[in-house]
Design a protein around this motif. Sequence first.
Motif, PDB file in Angstrom:
ATOM      1  N   GLN A   1       0.823  -1.209   0.000  1.00 14.24           N
ATOM      2  CA  GLN A   1       0.000   0.000   0.000  1.00 14.24           C
ATOM      3  C   GLN A   1       0.858   1.261   0.000  1.00 14.24           C
ATOM      4  OE1 GLN A   1      -3.309  -0.043   2.643  1.00 14.24           O
ATOM      5  NE2 GLN A   1      -3.845   2.095   2.318  1.00 14.24           N
TER       6      GLN A   1
ATOM      7  N   GLN B   1      -7.319   6.368   1.215  1.00 12.86           N
ATOM      8  CA  GLN B   1      -6.312   5.327   1.411  1.00 12.86           C
ATOM      9  C   GLN B   1      -6.524   4.515   2.680  1.00 12.86           C
ATOM     10  OE1 GLN B   1      -2.290   6.926   2.672  1.00 12.86           O
ATOM     11  NE2 GLN B   1      -3.222   8.824   1.906  1.00 12.86           N
ATOM     12  N   ASN B   2      -7.298   5.034   3.622  1.00 12.24           N
ATOM     13  CA  ASN B   2      -7.525   4.287   4.862  1.00 12.24           C
ATOM     14  C   ASN B   2      -8.710   3.334   4.774  1.00 12.24           C
ATOM     15  OD1 ASN B   2      -5.359   5.549   6.213  1.00 12.24           O
ATOM     16  ND2 ASN B   2      -6.649   7.328   6.693  1.00 12.24           N
ATOM     17  N   GLU B   3      -9.400   3.329   3.635  1.00 12.57           N
ATOM     18  CA  GLU B   3     -10.528   2.419   3.467  1.00 12.57           C
ATOM     19  C   GLU B   3     -10.034   1.084   2.925  1.00 12.57           C
ATOM     20  OE1 GLU B   3     -13.911   4.051   1.482  1.00 12.57           O
ATOM     21  OE2 GLU B   3     -13.485   6.090   2.177  1.00 12.57           O
TER      22      GLU B   3
END
Length: 648
Positions: free
Chosen positions: A551, A576-578
């Motif tokens: 990631q 990006q945190n999902e």
Amino acid sequence: MIVKSPYLKCGGSNSVSGYLRYIGTRERVELLPGNRPPTRKQEQLITKLVKDFPNSQELDEYSDYATKHTKANASTFITRALEENWAAVQQSEGYMKYIATRPRAERLGDHGLFGDEDGVDLATTMDELDRYTGNVWTHILSLKREDAARLGYDNAKAWMNLLRANRNDIAAAMNIPPNHFRWYAAYHDEGKHPHVHMMAWSTVPDEAYLTREGIRKIKSTLANQIFRQEMLHTYEQKSYSRDELVWEARRAIHRLIQEMARSIYTYPEAEELMQTLSAQLETVKGKKSYGYLPKPVKKTVNEVVDRLEELPVVRECYNQWCALQSEVDSYYHDKTREKKKLSQEKEFRQIKNAVIQEAERIRLGEITFEDADLTGHDEPEQGWGESYACWELRQIIRDESLSLADRDDAVEELERLAERGDAYAQYLMGQLYRDGHLLIPDSQKAKDWFTQASGHGLPEAQYALGKILLSNDPEVREPDEGIRWLKEAAAQGNSWAAYRLGKEYLGGEVVSKDATRATAWLTQSAEAGNQYAQYMLGKLYLTGQGVTHDQTQAMVWFGRSAAQGNQYAQLFLERQNEIRPPSVMLAATRLLYHMSRIFENHSLPQSGAGLHIDRKRRQQLREKRIALGHKPNDHEEEQSQGMTMKGW
């Protein structure tokens, strides 16, 4: 326009000749001035009619009478109620006595009947019907008084010409061969609703039959003729007040379609439903089309469409479409078009299948390329080593302010330069034949010029040659050669060729699918600064396809792509945190693109006359233009700006 089509049974004791005599000889209803009240006899007869025939209260004439009790309105309603219920009326001595004793107005000749020929013999025709054993349809064609007067259909001659001109279409709607079709009609200059009674049958008993669809076709055919001029005004967007709504709606729809096509949406509710739907599709066997799905799965599809309708751009576009459709429908129907939820509107059933296709993509983990807007940007205007003579001619050719003759002369000079071996001139000639701006498009000649330029080692030409050889144009398609020339161009540092090779190895259509090779080509392109390759590498690292899941590395590539303006890369940076897969996070955006195409295909034609190309043929022509290198929106009314999802 109102069309009703009851029928009367003939044979045995049933005879319809009396109806023919009645419509041909009944009086023209007197248009009484003022507000004189109805007579007592009229009131008594209306009470009996409403009791005997409750459905008569649904007639417009009854509404007029109920709103305003006048002698004229009473007379009009009585006449229509009797005509609508003729089969029962002719069995009633009381009603027939009323008809027989009504005063008659002046007529031309003995009756007002007309048919295919002039000079209808009433007695002969009645005798024919007395001996007939099949069904006879009694069409009633009615207009509002103001429409009839405005459009010139307030006289028998206009209706006679209309019915004669369209008699074969009416026969077809009734499933009667033209040579078997018999008809007679009479015009009644009725108060607020002048109308025509038309009796129609087949010379072959039991041959004719009329369905609801047949009635709709009759109504559509006649309404198109009657309202043709006003429909042309609507379609051609004239500046008259009633057409202003159409023009404004069309402009709004076009603007919203463009906005829909290039919008990037984050819509968690729709994304969750798409994940649910993709899981449900795991259990579906056979064809994955809306009509074949189990009810619970259909329910989920409908919920997705309902959620999408909540988006402002979709809601506004659909509202505009409904307003525009209602304007056109008003020519055919008196009732206001009912606005349904988007998921229940039959005109947009394609949206449901688009939802299913996207859910299936999610289920299968298919890779998508959000790069349709690169068309036209992947071939630089000027390359290294271009001769001054070629540069000068290119400036003239591209300058649209110059006369066409001057630009044509420049093309001829460019061709002579290309024939003398100028590689860049050869490349430009290939573009001109491919794009067809000043020359008639010719993919074979385009290929030949690109081939000559590629032989000189020009990477731009090698890339263009690779693309045309990979196109769907059967005249020039050579996939293996296309891949070879792309590799030649990529070896010389052409980042677009490397990006295209990465796509081909990911897709696996013309080469064997190979994620490792795809990643290598995309990396080469991305390191050369190609934002689309950078974006795709970000997706691959995020999903672990062809590379080890990373990631952090994904966000690095997304960041480099977003810095060049890539909105999709920016979307992933922001989310990006999902933990949802990329295909799910893009679901709403992709569906909006599909919906924009569907709305575009269902918008009204720009002209009611002239050449018509159906949707499938238009799409085929559009695909060929794209295959030859045209932008997807060449020659469209407006050019969209920014990133779109065309070509997905």
